[in-house]
Design a protein around this motif. Structure first.
Motif, PDB file in Angstrom:
ATOM      1  N   ASN A  30       0.841  -1.188   0.000  1.00 36.85           N
ATOM      2  CA  ASN A  30       0.000   0.000   0.000  1.00 36.85           C
ATOM      3  C   ASN A  30       0.879   1.242   0.000  1.00 36.85           C
ATOM      4  OD1 ASN A  30      -2.645  -1.090   0.053  1.00 36.85           O
ATOM      5  ND2 ASN A  30      -2.399  -1.604   2.223  1.00 36.85           N
ATOM      6  N   VAL A  31       0.691   2.115  -1.018  1.00 38.68           N
ATOM      7  CA  VAL A  31       1.500   3.319  -1.109  1.00 38.68           C
ATOM      8  C   VAL A  31       0.590   4.532  -1.286  1.00 38.68           C
ATOM      9  CG1 VAL A  31       3.411   2.027  -2.117  1.00 38.68           C
ATOM     10  CG2 VAL A  31       1.844   3.261  -3.621  1.00 38.68           C
ATOM     11  N   LEU A  32       1.066   5.665  -0.813  1.00 37.76           N
ATOM     12  CA  LEU A  32       0.359   6.931  -0.966  1.00 37.76           C
ATOM     13  C   LEU A  32       1.088   7.758  -2.011  1.00 37.76           C
ATOM     14  CD1 LEU A  32      -1.824   8.935  -0.058  1.00 37.76           C
ATOM     15  CD2 LEU A  32      -0.241   9.735   1.708  1.00 37.76           C
ATOM     16  N   LEU A  33       0.358   8.223  -3.016  1.00 39.29           N
ATOM     17  CA  LEU A  33       0.904   9.039  -4.098  1.00 39.29           C
ATOM     18  C   LEU A  33       0.329  10.440  -3.981  1.00 39.29           C
ATOM     19  CD1 LEU A  33       2.315   9.498  -6.854  1.00 39.29           C
ATOM     20  CD2 LEU A  33       0.281   8.498  -7.944  1.00 39.29           C
ATOM     21  N   CYS A  34       1.200  11.450  -3.917  1.00 39.50           N
ATOM     22  CA  CYS A  34       0.769  12.835  -3.771  1.00 39.50           C
ATOM     23  C   CYS A  34       1.037  13.603  -5.069  1.00 39.50           C
ATOM     24  CB  CYS A  34       1.512  13.521  -2.619  1.00 39.50           C
ATOM     25  SG  CYS A  34       1.267  12.746  -1.011  1.00 39.50           S
ATOM     26  N   GLY A  35      -0.007  14.164  -5.672  1.00 37.99           N
ATOM     27  CA  GLY A  35       0.148  15.051  -6.810  1.00 37.99           C
ATOM     28  C   GLY A  35       0.508  14.365  -8.117  1.00 37.99           C
ATOM     29  N   LEU A  84      -3.616  11.128  -3.827  1.00 39.25           N
ATOM     30  CA  LEU A  84      -4.073  12.362  -3.176  1.00 39.25           C
ATOM     31  C   LEU A  84      -3.653  13.525  -4.064  1.00 39.25           C
ATOM     32  CD1 LEU A  84      -5.340  13.306  -0.424  1.00 39.25           C
ATOM     33  CD2 LEU A  84      -2.999  13.488   0.438  1.00 39.25           C
ATOM     34  N   ILE A  85      -4.633  14.328  -4.541  1.00 42.03           N
ATOM     35  CA  ILE A  85      -4.302  15.382  -5.502  1.00 42.03           C
ATOM     36  C   ILE A  85      -5.203  16.598  -5.301  1.00 42.03           C
ATOM     37  CG2 ILE A  85      -5.839  14.425  -7.285  1.00 42.03           C
ATOM     38  CD1 ILE A  85      -3.665  15.305  -9.345  1.00 42.03           C
ATOM     39  N   ALA A  86      -4.665  17.784  -5.545  1.00 47.15           N
ATOM     40  CA  ALA A  86      -5.447  19.011  -5.445  1.00 47.15           C
ATOM     41  C   ALA A  86      -6.470  19.084  -6.576  1.00 47.15           C
ATOM     42  CB  ALA A  86      -4.534  20.235  -5.487  1.00 47.15           C
ATOM     43  N   ARG A  87      -7.622  19.655  -6.291  1.00 46.31           N
ATOM     44  CA  ARG A  87      -8.711  19.691  -7.259  1.00 46.31           C
ATOM     45  C   ARG A  87      -8.320  20.395  -8.557  1.00 46.31           C
ATOM     46  NH1 ARG A  87     -12.425  22.701  -4.682  1.00 46.31           N
ATOM     47  NH2 ARG A  87     -13.285  20.940  -3.540  1.00 46.31           N
ATOM     48  N   ASP A  88      -7.522  21.458  -8.472  1.00 44.43           N
ATOM     49  CA  ASP A  88      -7.175  22.193  -9.689  1.00 44.43           C
ATOM     50  C   ASP A  88      -6.169  21.456 -10.561  1.00 44.43           C
ATOM     51  OD1 ASP A  88      -5.156  22.537  -7.835  1.00 44.43           O
ATOM     52  OD2 ASP A  88      -4.834  24.656  -8.279  1.00 44.43           O
ATOM     53  N   ASN A  89      -5.617  20.346 -10.060  1.00 41.34           N
ATOM     54  CA  ASN A  89      -4.699  19.519 -10.855  1.00 41.34           C
ATOM     55  C   ASN A  89      -5.323  18.203 -11.302  1.00 41.34           C
ATOM     56  OD1 ASN A  89      -2.507  21.292 -10.753  1.00 41.34           O
ATOM     57  ND2 ASN A  89      -1.902  20.536  -8.740  1.00 41.34           N
ATOM     58  N   GLN A  90      -6.596  18.001 -10.955  1.00 44.68           N
ATOM     59  CA  GLN A  90      -7.249  16.725 -11.255  1.00 44.68           C
ATOM     60  C   GLN A  90      -8.038  16.838 -12.563  1.00 44.68           C
ATOM     61  OE1 GLN A  90     -10.941  15.850 -10.344  1.00 44.68           O
ATOM     62  NE2 GLN A  90     -10.604  13.823 -11.187  1.00 44.68           N
ATOM     63  N   PHE A  91      -7.893  15.816 -13.421  1.00 42.69           N
ATOM     64  CA  PHE A  91      -8.567  15.787 -14.719  1.00 42.69           C
ATOM     65  C   PHE A  91      -9.721  14.781 -14.682  1.00 42.69           C
ATOM     66  CE2 PHE A  91      -4.093  16.613 -16.547  1.00 42.69           C
ATOM     67  CZ  PHE A  91      -4.202  17.969 -16.258  1.00 42.69           C
ATOM     68  N   PRO A  92     -10.748  14.976 -15.503  1.00 44.75           N
ATOM     69  CA  PRO A  92     -11.862  14.005 -15.535  1.00 44.75           C
ATOM     70  C   PRO A  92     -11.411  12.574 -15.810  1.00 44.75           C
ATOM     71  CG  PRO A  92     -12.479  16.013 -16.702  1.00 44.75           C
ATOM     72  CD  PRO A  92     -11.017  16.144 -16.363  1.00 44.75           C
ATOM     73  N   GLU A  93     -10.402  12.414 -16.695  1.00 49.24           N
ATOM     74  CA  GLU A  93      -9.948  11.063 -17.033  1.00 49.24           C
ATOM     75  C   GLU A  93      -9.249  10.357 -15.868  1.00 49.24           C
ATOM     76  OE1 GLU A  93      -7.122  13.993 -19.246  1.00 49.24           O
ATOM     77  OE2 GLU A  93      -9.245  13.873 -18.684  1.00 49.24           O
ATOM     78  N   ASP A  94      -8.847  11.133 -14.835  1.00 53.08           N
ATOM     79  CA  ASP A  94      -8.209  10.516 -13.671  1.00 53.08           C
ATOM     80  C   ASP A  94      -9.151   9.554 -12.954  1.00 53.08           C
ATOM     81  OD1 ASP A  94      -5.839  11.885 -14.071  1.00 53.08           O
ATOM     82  OD2 ASP A  94      -6.394  13.545 -12.753  1.00 53.08           O
ATOM     83  N   LEU A  95     -10.467   9.775 -13.135  1.00 51.81           N
ATOM     84  CA  LEU A  95     -11.446   8.906 -12.473  1.00 51.81           C
ATOM     85  C   LEU A  95     -11.398   7.485 -13.030  1.00 51.81           C
ATOM     86  CD1 LEU A  95     -14.476  11.379 -12.308  1.00 51.81           C
ATOM     87  CD2 LEU A  95     -12.909  10.759 -10.458  1.00 51.81           C
ATOM     88  N   LYS A  96     -10.829   7.325 -14.226  1.00 53.91           N
ATOM     89  CA  LYS A  96     -10.718   5.997 -14.835  1.00 53.91           C
ATOM     90  C   LYS A  96      -9.311   5.421 -14.719  1.00 53.91           C
ATOM     91  CE  LYS A  96     -14.290   7.112 -18.271  1.00 53.91           C
ATOM     92  NZ  LYS A  96     -14.597   7.228 -19.728  1.00 53.91           N
ATOM     93  N   SER A  97      -8.432   6.094 -13.978  1.00 55.34           N
ATOM     94  CA  SER A  97      -7.046   5.657 -13.866  1.00 55.34           C
ATOM     95  C   SER A  97      -6.916   4.507 -12.862  1.00 55.34           C
ATOM     96  CB  SER A  97      -6.154   6.833 -13.467  1.00 55.34           C
ATOM     97  OG  SER A  97      -6.551   7.366 -12.218  1.00 55.34           O
ATOM     98  N   PRO A  98      -5.766   3.810 -12.838  1.00 57.46           N
ATOM     99  CA  PRO A  98      -5.619   2.587 -12.040  1.00 57.46           C
ATOM    100  C   PRO A  98      -5.614   2.713 -10.513  1.00 57.46           C
ATOM    101  CG  PRO A  98      -4.029   2.644 -13.841  1.00 57.46           C
ATOM    102  CD  PRO A  98      -4.640   3.998 -13.759  1.00 57.46           C
ATOM    103  N   PRO A  99      -5.392   3.896  -9.897  1.00 56.47           N
ATOM    104  CA  PRO A  99      -5.311   3.894  -8.429  1.00 56.47           C
ATOM    105  C   PRO A  99      -6.518   3.248  -7.765  1.00 56.47           C
ATOM    106  CG  PRO A  99      -4.657   6.030  -9.262  1.00 56.47           C
ATOM    107  CD  PRO A  99      -5.185   5.247 -10.432  1.00 56.47           C
ATOM    108  N   LYS A 100      -6.250   2.565  -6.667  1.00 62.77           N
ATOM    109  CA  LYS A 100      -7.325   1.901  -5.928  1.00 62.77           C
ATOM    110  C   LYS A 100      -8.259   2.927  -5.293  1.00 62.77           C
ATOM    111  CE  LYS A 100      -7.803  -2.012  -2.757  1.00 62.77           C
ATOM    112  NZ  LYS A 100      -7.036  -3.009  -1.962  1.00 62.77           N
ATOM    113  N   ARG A 101      -7.682   4.065  -4.867  1.00 63.52           N
ATOM    114  CA  ARG A 101      -8.462   5.141  -4.238  1.00 63.52           C
ATOM    115  C   ARG A 101      -7.950   6.479  -4.773  1.00 63.52           C
ATOM    116  NH1 ARG A 101      -6.094   1.933  -0.786  1.00 63.52           N
ATOM    117  NH2 ARG A 101      -7.325   0.333   0.297  1.00 63.52           N
ATOM    118  N   LEU A 102      -8.870   7.431  -4.959  1.00 64.33           N
ATOM    119  CA  LEU A 102      -8.515   8.771  -5.410  1.00 64.33           C
ATOM    120  C   LEU A 102      -9.196   9.777  -4.493  1.00 64.33           C
ATOM    121  CD1 LEU A 102      -7.313  10.778  -7.480  1.00 64.33           C
ATOM    122  CD2 LEU A 102      -9.396  10.470  -8.837  1.00 64.33           C
TER     123      LEU A 102
END
Length: 406
Positions: free
Chosen positions: A2-7, A26-44
């Motif tokens: 289990n790893v935590l990824l920032c930004g 873990l990412i700031a809202r102004d750096n988050q893209f709609p396609e990130d919701l389909k990316s591999p992380p277990k949690r966003l």
């Protein structure tokens, strides 16, 4: 694990997924893209850019109590201080020190550290409000200065002031939106960036990138790698950057260092404990074979990784690679159609042609890197051929706009 990824930067993230890690992102809202919701992380998890670092730290530690993070990763200096603090709290360590992050992120502190180490820098002063800005600018005795945020990025809110002795209150209210700001001597010369990787205090240089800058906004509109420099000029620049990185405490991370080559020698503009943006690492890999994205991940995956020396020793330069951006003709124009992308792609040497702004978007003023319209990335065996290819390909891309109501 289990790893935590920032930004960001997302190009790094694929290596974590390929390693089979269970990633919580873990990412700031102004750096988050709609396609990130389909990316591999277990949690966003998305937080507000206005949240204090202490707030985000507290939320992440609550998650740690539930998930049990074993490692913390971060590849962008916007989020590396958060990652370093979390790694310290969790007890897993982080490759970039808080001291190096502060020395590089806080521009006035960077200048002070360079002065203390006798690394040539430039005149600088901090203004905490409008009154001090007016006083410092009027008394600096320089023909031209730069005014920038003390910790900004992406060329945001960077402005040049001609004849600072005649500065007016009206000018500051129009051009300086927030305080404090850093005032710096305007450096005359040619701008470059230096792409490097530091392992256990040893600086390895992938090369030097030639930069093309919009003269009025200082927004970057193109890059060529490697830069058109004589060997002695390149050595002068890399020796200088090595001294600067050592003075700032950068000892185990990539670095992207912007410098101006002046008549007095190289002078640092800013540096970052990350790879360069605008596809620069891709240009570097195309020419040298060095994958700065992968090296950055290996250093964080294995805190005692020492493979950089062999990677740089095996690198071989071949040809030139570059990117060119198109810029908006004016602000507020509604895009009706984009054409010529396929035509640009068909030109020999073009690797990619991409429209950033699409039909339905409105153009913005060229105030930062996020205002640009489209780009072409290409490779050729010579610099002149590359410049010609970029000219032809960007010339193919055409934007049509809705007529403004009369």
């Amino acid at each position: 694990m289990n790893v935590l990824l920032c930004g960001g930067i997302r190009k790094h993230h694929d290596f974590l997924y390929q390693a089979g890690y269970d990633v919580t992102w873990l990412i700031a809202r102004d750096n988050q893209f709609p396609e990130d919701l389909k990316s591999p992380p277990k949690r966003l998890f998305v937080y507000s850019p206005d949240d204090k670092i202490e707030t985000v730290h507290a939320v992440a530690m609550t998650l740690h109590g539930i998930v049990g993070f074993e490692r913390v990763f971060s590849f962008h200096d916007d989020s590396q201080e958060l990652a370093a603090r979390l790694a310290e709290s969790i007890g897993c360590g982080f490759t970039v020190s808080l001291e190096a992050l502060r020395n590089t992120r806080q521009k006035p502190l960077m200048r002070r550290r360079l002065d203390e180490a006798c690394v040539p820098s430039c005149w600088h002063e901090v203004a905490h409000d409008e009154t001090s800005l007016l006083q410092v600018a009027a008394s600096c005795g320089l023909p031209k200065i730069i005014i920038k945020p003390v910790d900004g990025t992406g060329s945001k809110s960077v402005v040049a002031l001609q004849s600072p002795a005649q500065i007016s209150q009206g000018w500051t209210r129009e051009h300086v939106p927030t305080y404090p700001v850093l005032l710096e001597e305007f450096l005359e010369g040619k701008e470059y960036s230096v792409e490097s990787f530091t392992s256990f205090g040893v600086h390895y240089f992938a090369g030097i990138t030639e930069k093309f800058i919009d003269e009025s906004t200082f927004v970057e509109i193109g890059h060529i790698f490697p830069a058109d420099l004589q060997p002695e000029q390149a050595r002068l620049i890399t020796d200088y950057v090595a001294r600067a990185l050592t003075a700032l405490g950068v000892d185990n991370s990539p670095a992207h260092t912007e410098i101006m080559l002046t008549r007095s020698g190289p002078r640092i503009i800013e540096t970052h404990t990350r790879v360069g943006g605008d596809w620069i690492p891709t240009l570097v890999q195309q020419v040298t074979g060095i994958d700065l994205y992968e090296l950055s991940v290996l250093a964080q995956m294995n805190h005692k990784w020492d493979g950089a020396k062999s990677v740089f020793a095996q690198a071989t330069a071949k040809g030139f690679c570059g990117i060119r951006y198109t810029v908006p003709p004016a602000a507020g124009r509604l895009i009706k159609e984009v054409s010529g992308i396929d035509e640009a792609k068909s030109i020999n040497g073009v690797l990619e042609a991409y429209a950033i702004r699409r039909p339905g978007d409105r153009t913005k003023s060229l105030v930062d890197s996020f205002s640009r319209m489209a780009y072409v990335r290409a490779t050729q065996s010579s610099r002149d051929e590359l410049l010609s290819t970029l000219d032809r390909a960007t010339g193919c891309i055409r934007y049509d706009y809705e007529e403004s109501p009369s």
